[in-house]
Design a protein around this motif. Sequence first.
Motif, PDB file in Angstrom:
ATOM      1  N   ARG A 128       0.857  -1.191   0.000  1.00  0.00           N
ATOM      2  CA  ARG A 128       0.000   0.000   0.000  1.00  0.00           C
ATOM      3  C   ARG A 128       0.890   1.237   0.000  1.00  0.00           C
ATOM      4  NH1 ARG A 128      -5.351  -0.489   0.247  1.00  0.00           N
ATOM      5  NH2 ARG A 128      -6.144  -2.598   0.653  1.00  0.00           N
ATOM      6  N   ARG A 129       0.471   2.233  -0.760  1.00  0.00           N
ATOM      7  CA  ARG A 129       1.202   3.486  -0.857  1.00  0.00           C
ATOM      8  C   ARG A 129       0.923   4.344   0.382  1.00  0.00           C
ATOM      9  NH1 ARG A 129      -0.372   5.584  -6.764  1.00  0.00           N
ATOM     10  NH2 ARG A 129       1.673   6.616  -6.748  1.00  0.00           N
ATOM     11  N   PRO A 130       1.661   5.427   0.547  1.00  0.00           N
ATOM     12  CA  PRO A 130       1.455   6.267   1.733  1.00  0.00           C
ATOM     13  C   PRO A 130       0.020   6.757   1.910  1.00  0.00           C
ATOM     14  CG  PRO A 130       3.516   6.852   0.679  1.00  0.00           C
ATOM     15  CD  PRO A 130       2.836   5.874  -0.236  1.00  0.00           C
ATOM     16  N   ASP A 131      -0.728   6.919   0.797  1.00  0.00           N
ATOM     17  CA  ASP A 131      -2.120   7.368   0.896  1.00  0.00           C
ATOM     18  C   ASP A 131      -3.092   6.220   1.147  1.00  0.00           C
ATOM     19  OD1 ASP A 131      -2.207   6.057  -1.528  1.00  0.00           O
ATOM     20  OD2 ASP A 131      -2.785   7.805  -2.713  1.00  0.00           O
ATOM     21  N   GLY A 132      -2.560   4.987   1.294  1.00  0.00           N
ATOM     22  CA  GLY A 132      -3.396   3.832   1.576  1.00  0.00           C
ATOM     23  C   GLY A 132      -3.866   3.074   0.350  1.00  0.00           C
ATOM     24  N   SER A 133      -3.606   3.606  -0.834  1.00  0.00           N
ATOM     25  CA  SER A 133      -4.054   2.933  -2.061  1.00  0.00           C
ATOM     26  C   SER A 133      -3.220   1.684  -2.322  1.00  0.00           C
ATOM     27  CB  SER A 133      -3.961   3.883  -3.250  1.00  0.00           C
ATOM     28  OG  SER A 133      -2.621   4.318  -3.435  1.00  0.00           O
ATOM     29  N   PRO A 134      -3.857   0.615  -2.835  1.00  0.00           N
ATOM     30  CA  PRO A 134      -3.126  -0.625  -3.089  1.00  0.00           C
ATOM     31  C   PRO A 134      -2.250  -0.526  -4.336  1.00  0.00           C
ATOM     32  CG  PRO A 134      -5.387  -0.847  -3.828  1.00  0.00           C
ATOM     33  CD  PRO A 134      -5.292   0.500  -3.156  1.00  0.00           C
ATOM     34  N   ALA A 135      -1.158  -1.259  -4.332  1.00  0.00           N
ATOM     35  CA  ALA A 135      -0.240  -1.285  -5.474  1.00  0.00           C
ATOM     36  C   ALA A 135       0.540  -2.589  -5.441  1.00  0.00           C
ATOM     37  CB  ALA A 135       0.709  -0.086  -5.425  1.00  0.00           C
ATOM     38  N   VAL A 136       1.347  -2.781  -6.454  1.00  0.00           N
ATOM     39  CA  VAL A 136       2.210  -3.956  -6.553  1.00  0.00           C
ATOM     40  C   VAL A 136       3.635  -3.481  -6.784  1.00  0.00           C
ATOM     41  CG1 VAL A 136       2.852  -5.895  -8.041  1.00  0.00           C
ATOM     42  CG2 VAL A 136       0.470  -5.586  -7.363  1.00  0.00           C
ATOM     43  N   LEU A 137       4.547  -3.982  -5.993  1.00  0.00           N
ATOM     44  CA  LEU A 137       5.974  -3.697  -6.174  1.00  0.00           C
ATOM     45  C   LEU A 137       6.601  -4.916  -6.841  1.00  0.00           C
ATOM     46  CD1 LEU A 137       8.284  -1.647  -5.470  1.00  0.00           C
ATOM     47  CD2 LEU A 137       8.727  -3.092  -3.470  1.00  0.00           C
ATOM     48  N   LYS A 138       7.276  -4.688  -7.946  1.00  0.00           N
ATOM     49  CA  LYS A 138       7.861  -5.784  -8.718  1.00  0.00           C
ATOM     50  C   LYS A 138       9.351  -5.550  -8.870  1.00  0.00           C
ATOM     51  CE  LYS A 138       7.409  -8.130 -13.210  1.00  0.00           C
ATOM     52  NZ  LYS A 138       6.603  -8.235 -14.448  1.00  0.00           N
ATOM     53  N   LEU A 139      10.151  -6.567  -8.526  1.00  0.00           N
ATOM     54  CA  LEU A 139      11.605  -6.498  -8.684  1.00  0.00           C
ATOM     55  C   LEU A 139      12.036  -7.627  -9.601  1.00  0.00           C
ATOM     56  CD1 LEU A 139      10.890  -5.783  -5.439  1.00  0.00           C
ATOM     57  CD2 LEU A 139      13.330  -5.235  -5.496  1.00  0.00           C
ATOM     58  N   ALA A 140      12.817  -7.296 -10.612  1.00  0.00           N
ATOM     59  CA  ALA A 140      13.237  -8.288 -11.600  1.00  0.00           C
ATOM     60  C   ALA A 140      14.712  -8.113 -11.941  1.00  0.00           C
ATOM     61  CB  ALA A 140      12.391  -8.171 -12.866  1.00  0.00           C
ATOM     62  N   PRO A 141      15.409  -9.222 -12.239  1.00  0.00           N
ATOM     63  CA  PRO A 141      16.828  -9.136 -12.604  1.00  0.00           C
ATOM     64  C   PRO A 141      16.997  -8.572 -14.006  1.00  0.00           C
ATOM     65  CG  PRO A 141      16.045 -11.382 -12.863  1.00  0.00           C
ATOM     66  CD  PRO A 141      14.913 -10.614 -12.258  1.00  0.00           C
ATOM     67  N   PRO A 142      18.172  -8.062 -14.336  1.00  0.00           N
ATOM     68  CA  PRO A 142      18.390  -7.470 -15.661  1.00  0.00           C
ATOM     69  C   PRO A 142      18.042  -8.410 -16.810  1.00  0.00           C
ATOM     70  CG  PRO A 142      20.217  -6.940 -14.198  1.00  0.00           C
ATOM     71  CD  PRO A 142      19.352  -7.920 -13.459  1.00  0.00           C
ATOM     72  N   ARG A 143      18.288  -9.715 -16.656  1.00  0.00           N
ATOM     73  CA  ARG A 143      18.018 -10.630 -17.778  1.00  0.00           C
ATOM     74  C   ARG A 143      16.522 -10.781 -18.069  1.00  0.00           C
ATOM     75  NH1 ARG A 143      19.784 -13.840 -13.602  1.00  0.00           N
ATOM     76  NH2 ARG A 143      18.585 -15.690 -12.998  1.00  0.00           N
ATOM     77  N   ALA A 144      15.662 -10.316 -17.151  1.00  0.00           N
ATOM     78  CA  ALA A 144      14.218 -10.316 -17.403  1.00  0.00           C
ATOM     79  C   ALA A 144      13.773  -9.039 -18.122  1.00  0.00           C
ATOM     80  CB  ALA A 144      13.455 -10.458 -16.091  1.00  0.00           C
ATOM     81  N   ARG A 145      14.702  -8.163 -18.416  1.00  0.00           N
ATOM     82  CA  ARG A 145      14.467  -6.925 -19.165  1.00  0.00           C
ATOM     83  C   ARG A 145      13.376  -6.036 -18.542  1.00  0.00           C
ATOM     84  NH1 ARG A 145      15.821 -10.867 -23.131  1.00  0.00           N
ATOM     85  NH2 ARG A 145      13.708 -11.682 -23.221  1.00  0.00           N
ATOM     86  N   PRO A 146      13.484  -5.726 -17.241  1.00  0.00           N
ATOM     87  CA  PRO A 146      12.446  -4.907 -16.603  1.00  0.00           C
ATOM     88  C   PRO A 146      12.333  -3.497 -17.161  1.00  0.00           C
ATOM     89  CG  PRO A 146      14.338  -5.165 -15.145  1.00  0.00           C
ATOM     90  CD  PRO A 146      14.549  -6.119 -16.283  1.00  0.00           C
ATOM     91  N   GLU A 147      13.438  -2.947 -17.670  1.00  0.00           N
ATOM     92  CA  GLU A 147      13.350  -1.592 -18.216  1.00  0.00           C
ATOM     93  C   GLU A 147      12.589  -1.582 -19.537  1.00  0.00           C
ATOM     94  OE1 GLU A 147      14.126   0.845 -16.129  1.00  0.00           O
ATOM     95  OE2 GLU A 147      14.466  -0.931 -14.897  1.00  0.00           O
TER      96      GLU A 147
END
Length: 296
Positions: A59-78
């Motif tokens: 949840r963000r500071p305002d309480g709204s729901p969200a998803v945090l996603k972390l991926a390695p460089p080989r998954a091409r997150p950018e």
Amino acid sequence: MAFAPPQRLVRALGETAPDGDDWLEKLPEAAQQAVALRELTVERVQVPGGRSSLVVLVRRPDGSPAVLKLAPPRARPESERNALAHWGGTGAVQLLDEPTVEGVLLLERLHPDVSVRSLPEAKALLEAAGTLRRLWVEPPGDHPFETVAERTGRQAEAMRGASADAAVLVSGALEARAELLVAPPEQRLLHGTFRQSKVLAGERAPWLAVGPDPVVGECAFDLARLVRDRVEDLIASPSGAATARRRVKRLAESLDVDPERLRGWALFRAVESGVRALRVGRAKDAELLLEFAGWL
């Protein structure tokens, strides 16, 4: 909170990790830093999660729901970030404003446990295809994305070392690829790894795509992965081969794609996936994929 990666992610990344890769080891610390930077409140890590990234419900500071996603460089997150920004929430999960940190994405919260795959098969294919159509847009000028020719070129090189048992299928798949690349009918921004499980229920739209590995090329390439969805059910059915061929025709007609081009890319992608499964020791998956490819 401890950010232990799900075992599914550990196994999948272990199959492709280059020598010396320490992304998994650094993941708990990276997740803690990402949460602190954005002042997020953690609810839970999504389990079993995906095969290429850690997904955390927050949840963000305002309480709204969200998803945090972390991926390695080989998954091409950018590349994923760039594609989501270009789609702007049309047909796909919305990228939320955030401090830009490489390999970390903050996304709109969908319903992570409700995918199109939960629907009856005919309805699932219809909804998935409708979602995919919305993603097929012109790529941005001077785009940063890999092309179908580039991606399948790397895959083709890896396929040439396949075992003798798969040699005939590999040869057919490589021939199909060469023919398909001669005169592609269009160049669109594609999801790249689209299937039923990549379409989740949302609030602002019934269904939205997640987890793209974007690529630029013809639409038939993107649709080809959807052709073999629920492959285990197809293989178990006495009429599986006929059903698979009808699926090619039906999906091609519903999305105005040449059925022969769709069949060719479905063949290439199934063989490539089967050969890759063999290479990393997933024999059962390889058997299903290569049998499916033989039907095409």
